[in-house]
Design an enzyme around this catalytic site. Structure first.
Site, PDB file in Angstrom:
ATOM      1  N   HIS A  84     -11.604  15.425  13.741  1.00  0.00           N
ATOM      2  CA  HIS A  84     -12.045  14.069  13.378  1.00  0.00           C
ATOM      3  C   HIS A  84     -12.561  14.058  11.943  1.00  0.00           C
ATOM      4  O   HIS A  84     -12.192  13.182  11.134  1.00  0.00           O
ATOM      5  CB  HIS A  84     -13.122  13.621  14.358  1.00  0.00           C
ATOM      6  CG  HIS A  84     -13.352  12.140  14.368  1.00  0.00           C
ATOM      7  ND1 HIS A  84     -14.353  11.553  15.106  1.00  0.00           N
ATOM      8  CD2 HIS A  84     -12.722  11.124  13.733  1.00  0.00           C
ATOM      9  CE1 HIS A  84     -14.323  10.233  14.931  1.00  0.00           C
ATOM     10  NE2 HIS A  84     -13.352   9.958  14.098  1.00  0.00           N
TER      11      HIS A  84
ATOM     12  N   HIS B 265     -14.022  17.603  17.378  1.00  0.00           N
ATOM     13  CA  HIS B 265     -14.903  16.995  16.379  1.00  0.00           C
ATOM     14  C   HIS B 265     -14.457  17.387  14.972  1.00  0.00           C
ATOM     15  O   HIS B 265     -14.440  16.554  14.056  1.00  0.00           O
ATOM     16  CB  HIS B 265     -16.341  17.471  16.581  1.00  0.00           C
ATOM     17  CG  HIS B 265     -17.081  16.797  17.698  1.00  0.00           C
ATOM     18  ND1 HIS B 265     -17.190  15.430  17.811  1.00  0.00           N
ATOM     19  CD2 HIS B 265     -17.776  17.318  18.752  1.00  0.00           C
ATOM     20  CE1 HIS B 265     -17.915  15.133  18.879  1.00  0.00           C
ATOM     21  NE2 HIS B 265     -18.283  16.255  19.467  1.00  0.00           N
TER      22      HIS B 265
ATOM     23  N   HIS C 204     -13.500  21.555  22.528  1.00  0.00           N
ATOM     24  CA  HIS C 204     -14.307  20.350  22.312  1.00  0.00           C
ATOM     25  C   HIS C 204     -14.776  20.248  20.863  1.00  0.00           C
ATOM     26  O   HIS C 204     -14.545  19.236  20.186  1.00  0.00           O
ATOM     27  CB  HIS C 204     -15.501  20.384  23.270  1.00  0.00           C
ATOM     28  CG  HIS C 204     -16.452  19.242  23.099  1.00  0.00           C
ATOM     29  ND1 HIS C 204     -16.524  18.201  23.982  1.00  0.00           N
ATOM     30  CD2 HIS C 204     -17.402  18.983  22.150  1.00  0.00           C
ATOM     31  CE1 HIS C 204     -17.458  17.337  23.591  1.00  0.00           C
ATOM     32  NE2 HIS C 204     -18.012  17.805  22.485  1.00  0.00           N
ATOM     33  N   GLU C 205     -15.448  21.283  20.389  1.00  0.00           N
ATOM     34  CA  GLU C 205     -15.989  21.223  19.024  1.00  0.00           C
ATOM     35  C   GLU C 205     -14.879  21.154  17.987  1.00  0.00           C
ATOM     36  O   GLU C 205     -15.028  20.526  16.937  1.00  0.00           O
ATOM     37  CB  GLU C 205     -16.907  22.427  18.761  1.00  0.00           C
ATOM     38  CG  GLU C 205     -18.113  22.514  19.680  1.00  0.00           C
ATOM     39  CD  GLU C 205     -18.980  21.260  19.671  1.00  0.00           C
ATOM     40  OE1 GLU C 205     -18.950  20.502  18.674  1.00  0.00           O
ATOM     41  OE2 GLU C 205     -19.683  21.030  20.674  1.00  0.00           O
TER      42      GLU C 205
END
Length: 710
Positions: A486, A483, A479-480
């Site tokens: 991104h 980020h 998940h992280e």
């Protein structure tokens, strides 16, 4: 605050923020930055920013896109850089000195921001350009920057009269200090609790958790004892495996009652202050509630749209959770025929059900999920999808446990730097998050590469073994890392177009979770840390069969927290209230939340919505889950979960673009259609469809994840 200027013999002239950094890859010179450097750097940054704004407002030339909008977009760079580093360190390495600085700096930063955004002359020039926008011949990005700049000033109060502006300034300063106090109280509560046990109290506790507890006790000078804390790597194994029900109750109640004990760290009055101030702020800006103010600027648009999605999930999720409870109560009755199943029993009996139904024990999986291997798995996936690679580098670190990598693009050009900081410590907030130390920008037409950091609170190495992650921790890292991608892929021309809507921001992170337990990806990284054996097929099959295990509980606790957030920020007229009574009324009395499930966050420690930037926004995770599950369907439909063309489209049309267009426009451009929520409902086990079989069975990668604490 004398100690701030007396900690070392360094002079202000040696402040690293006042010189050009000569560090590799442009990373911050953490080896030179001291707490006493921040206040002078913030003050100089504010002074420079004010001078840049004065140059815009005192310009006698007619307002243009270049001399107003571009000039404003380029202003405040030094201040922004210092603020980024300060904010990240306050979350990851928060010493007593940094806490004292927070109390000084944050209200001053709020006042400075208002001084800019409520500057009448500046807004007059921005509005002059905005009013002529149709005749300016701007391209799509320039038009978007102009629109976002104008709208940000209006939402900040630029249209208010002088009296209302003054009141808004006072509110924002008070809110900034309230947030600091809330976070500091929670950090203290997390660190102050310790459940000290003897070896005779450890029935059921697995070796990894025992080793961690023993080492924690030794670090506290309590040799021969075992200490469990409220940090998740300690708390969750205890709740899952301890056969001592009274001890599970003790530690879980301590967790639930953080900042709700009527002492110096109690946050209930601060919560009243937040709601009083935020509601008044919303009214000043023309909104009935703070939730209406927040959501008006997001993809959802209205609180009705948010509630519509949450309520659609709530009812079937709660029914599913009740079914899970019924299964667990059968086992509970065997142990406590006259007892009543409680919230601190859920993890323990859920694990028993998982063993019974799927012959799956998370402890038997952990040896295949060493931290080193999981990190290798995310690197493999990023390379397979996007062609990027990662190279360990030696650069200044803000903490000895942090590690850093250079990220290289397909053509081996420099894309950015990525720090990882994995383990809990006293100065670190709970949860996991990703942020920038250096933002991606453009200087003189050349891309400035970002410096990104992933911060977690994972299970530490213990007993001579490497860090062995749980499934939840593994999914959190995916998940992280989403980020981080991104941030790393950002290629945005204007600083004012860097940010996306809040309910869009979790799309890149949650999308990455879909690959975490895909069999093909597991083959690459799920390798036993001792034997080097790849995770066997029978364990992968068990993971696949158990993909909807406990999903009712996870969806219910998530949506409960989202609803409690929306409800408290939907107050239209503030009156002093008891936050705990408000929570009970919102969730138990109004919506029927069963007492065996607590919301993921209770108000006194709901950091996301009070000091973490997700006020009236905890629904972001669920809104984005509709997008991420639908986006993953694009890969599934292609027949290739590593489809480079689709990944390239996702990078080019979403990840690289920042906020250059609104989120739904970018999503439609990528997907070719509106998102379909059925994939999300299916992943949560909330859509009644015929069970797939054989080759059509959904991979374990479709397991819907609980939203991360980021």
């Amino acid at each position: 605050m004398t100690f701030i200027s007396c900690k070392s013999g360094k002079t202000v002239g040696e402040n690293p923020f006042f010189a050009e950094w000569e560090t590799p890859y442009g990373v911050p010179p953490f080896d030179k930055i001291e707490p006493e450097h921040f206040l002078p750097a913030i003050e100089r940054g504010m002074s420079l920013h004010e001078a840049e704004i004065d140059a815009i407002t005192s310009n006698n030339d007619a307002p243009t896109f270049e001399n107003v909008i571009l000039a404003y977009d380029a202003s405040g760079k030094m201040l922004s850089q210092v603020e980024l580093i300060f904010g990240m360190l306050c979350a990851a390495e928060n010493t007593s000195e940094m806490q004292a600085l927070e109390e000084q700096i944050m209200p001053r930063m709020a006042a400075h921001a208002d001084k800019i955004r409520l500057n009448g002359k500046l807004f007059e020039r921005i509005k002059a350009v905005y009013d002529r926008r149709a005749a300016l011949g701007l391209d799509a990005e320039q038009s978007r920057l102009l629109e976002k700049t104008y709208r940000s000033f209006v939402r900040a109060g630029a249209l208010l009269d002088a009296e209302r502006k003054a009141r808004l300034k006072a509110i924002n300063e008070e809110l900034s200090l309230t947030a600091v106090k809330f976070g500091q109280n929670l950090l203290a509560e997390n660190n102050n609790y310790a459940l000290e046990l003897a070896s005779s109290d450890l029935d059921g506790i697995p070796a990894t958790a025992r080793d961690l507890a023993r080492e924690k006790a030794e670090a506290m000078g309590r040799k021969g004892k075992y200490v469990f804390t409220l940090h998740k790597p300690s708390l969750i194994p205890f709740l899952t495996y301890s056969s001592k029900r009274e001890l599970r109750e003790q530690i879980y109640k301590a967790y639930l009652n953080r900042c709700n004990n009527g002492d110096e760290y109690d946050n209930k009055q601060l919560i009243n202050d937040f709601i009083r101030l935020r509601t008044e702020k919303a009214h000043l800006l023309g909104y009935p509630s703070y939730a209406a103010y927040v959501v008006d600027d997001e993809m959802a648009g209205t609180t009705d749209a948010v509630y519509g999605l949450l309520e659609e999930i709530w009812t079937p999720a709660l029914e599913s959770a009740k079914g899970e409870l019924a299964e667990m109560e059968e086992l509970f009755r065997k142990d406590f025929p006259e007892g009543e199943f409680a919230s601190w029993d859920w993890w323990y009996y859920a694990e028993k059900v998982r063993k019974q139904k799927y012959a799956l024990d998370e402890e038997m999986l952990r040896p295949y999920f060493s931290l080193e291997n999981v990190q290798g798995g995310i690197f493999f996936l990023a390379n397979r999808l996007y062609g990027i690679t990662f190279r360990p580098i030696v650069v200044p670190l803000y903490h000895p446990e942090a590690v850093a990598y250079e990220v290289l693009d397909v053509d081996q050009s420099h894309l950015g730097v990525l720090y990882f900081d994995y383990f809990p410590r006293d100065g670190k907030s709970q949860g996991a998050w990703c942020g920038n130390y250096v933002e991606q920008t453009y200087e003189d037409g050349k891309r400035v590469a970002p410096v990104v950091s992933v911060v977690c609170n994972f299970t530490r190495p213990a007993g001579g073994n490497p860090a062995l992650l749980t499934l939840d921790e593994t999914e959190t890292l995916f998940h992280e890392f989403g980020h981080a991608l991104h941030f790393l892929f950002h290629d945005v021309k204007y600083r004012g177009l860097a940010e996306v809507e809040g309910d869009f921001v979790e799309l890149p992170s949650q999308l990455m979770e879909n690959w975490a337990f895909d069999p093909e990806v597991l083959k690459q990284y799920a390798v036993h840390y001792r034997s080097n054996e790849v995770i066997p097929k029978y364990l992968v099959d068990k993971l696949r069969r158990s993909e909807l295990f406990n999903q009712g509980f996870m969806a219910t606790e998530l949506i409960a927290a989202s609803l409690s957030d929306m409800d408290i920020h939907s107050i239209t007229e503030y009156e002093p209230f008891d936050p705990m009574a408000f929570e009970r009324k919102a969730l138990t009395e109004k919506r029927g939340l069963i007492p065996q499930i607590e919301p993921r966050y209770r108000y006194p420690y709901f950091s996301h919505i009070f000091d973490g930037g997700y006020s009236a926004g905890y629904y972001f995770y669920t809104w984005a889950e509709v997008l991420d599950k639908d986006a993953f369907e694009a890969f599934r439909e292609s027949g290739d979960l590593f489809n480079k063309k689709i990944a390239g489209d996702f990078r080019r049309k979403i990840l690289a673009r920042g906020g250059s267009e609104d989120g739904m426009t970018m999503y439609r451009d990528f997907r070719g259609k509106d998102p379909d929520k059925r994939a999300m409902l299916r992943g949560r086990g909330l859509l009644n469809e015929p069970e797939p079989s054989g080759e059509d069975a959904a991979p374990a990668a479709e397991t819907a994840s609980a939203a991360r604490e980021n």
